[in-house]
Motif scaffolding. Structure first.
Motif, PDB file in Angstrom:
ATOM      1  N   LYS A  23       0.828  -1.202   0.000  1.00  0.00           N
ATOM      2  CA  LYS A  23       0.000   0.000   0.000  1.00  0.00           C
ATOM      3  C   LYS A  23       0.868   1.260   0.000  1.00  0.00           C
ATOM      4  N   ALA A  24       0.543   2.170  -0.893  1.00  0.00           N
ATOM      5  CA  ALA A  24       1.193   3.473  -1.046  1.00  0.00           C
ATOM      6  C   ALA A  24       2.608   3.406  -1.615  1.00  0.00           C
ATOM      7  N   CYS A  25       3.092   2.240  -1.990  1.00  0.00           N
ATOM      8  CA  CYS A  25       4.421   2.133  -2.599  1.00  0.00           C
ATOM      9  C   CYS A  25       4.266   2.244  -4.109  1.00  0.00           C
ATOM     10  N   ARG A  26       5.019   3.109  -4.714  1.00  0.00           N
ATOM     11  CA  ARG A  26       4.963   3.289  -6.158  1.00  0.00           C
ATOM     12  C   ARG A  26       6.289   2.881  -6.798  1.00  0.00           C
ATOM     13  N   SER A  27       7.084   2.081  -6.092  1.00  0.00           N
ATOM     14  CA  SER A  27       8.368   1.620  -6.613  1.00  0.00           C
ATOM     15  C   SER A  27       8.168   0.503  -7.625  1.00  0.00           C
ATOM     16  N   GLU A  28       9.118   0.387  -8.520  1.00  0.00           N
ATOM     17  CA  GLU A  28       9.062  -0.670  -9.522  1.00  0.00           C
ATOM     18  C   GLU A  28       9.321  -2.021  -8.840  1.00  0.00           C
ATOM     19  N   ALA A  29       8.516  -3.006  -9.178  1.00  0.00           N
ATOM     20  CA  ALA A  29       8.622  -4.330  -8.570  1.00  0.00           C
ATOM     21  C   ALA A  29       9.760  -5.127  -9.203  1.00  0.00           C
ATOM     22  N   SER A  30      10.372  -5.978  -8.388  1.00  0.00           N
ATOM     23  CA  SER A  30      11.403  -6.882  -8.891  1.00  0.00           C
ATOM     24  C   SER A  30      11.142  -8.328  -8.452  1.00  0.00           C
ATOM     25  N   TRP A  31      10.049  -8.561  -7.723  1.00  0.00           N
ATOM     26  CA  TRP A  31       9.706  -9.897  -7.226  1.00  0.00           C
ATOM     27  C   TRP A  31       8.227 -10.184  -7.425  1.00  0.00           C
ATOM     28  N   GLN A  32       7.901 -11.468  -7.644  1.00  0.00           N
ATOM     29  CA  GLN A  32       6.520 -11.950  -7.686  1.00  0.00           C
ATOM     30  C   GLN A  32       6.305 -12.835  -6.475  1.00  0.00           C
ATOM     31  N   LEU A  33       5.308 -12.560  -5.684  1.00  0.00           N
ATOM     32  CA  LEU A  33       4.953 -13.417  -4.557  1.00  0.00           C
ATOM     33  C   LEU A  33       3.687 -14.172  -4.948  1.00  0.00           C
ATOM     34  N   LEU A  34       3.817 -15.482  -5.066  1.00  0.00           N
ATOM     35  CA  LEU A  34       2.698 -16.320  -5.477  1.00  0.00           C
ATOM     36  C   LEU A  34       2.011 -16.858  -4.234  1.00  0.00           C
TER      37      LEU A  34
END
Length: 86
Positions: A23-34
């Motif tokens: 929530k409220a993070c607008r950083s680019e993702a580098s991980w997928q949590l399945l």
């Protein structure tokens, strides 16, 4: 970052960038949590949250505490997740 910087779009990831699900993070993702919720999802179903490096551990802990976490994988830059849940 000021409101004016935000409006101008500076220091923001591109519109097509995968963003962190925290929530409220607008950083680019580098991980997928399945994950999946065994009470409502079939065992083979995997839902996806995306995480930046800063929030990966927090999101994993959140899912593990509730018995929902299945696996964490790196987000490949050329791959688009099938489903992103926020």
């Amino acid at each position: 970052m000021s409101l004016f910087d935000f409006a101008a779009g500076s220091d923001m990831p591109s519109e097509s960038a995968a963003l962190c699900s925290r929530k409220a993070c607008r950083s680019e993702a580098s991980w997928q949590l399945l994950w999946n919720n065994p009470k409502i999802h079939a065992p083979e179903r995997r839902k996806t949250w995306l995480a930046c490096a800063e929030h990966r551990v927090w999101l994993e802990d959140y899912l593990q505490t509730r018995g929902l976490w299945k696996e964490t994988l790196p987000l490949q830059s050329d791959a688009v997740p099938l489903e992103q849940d926020i």
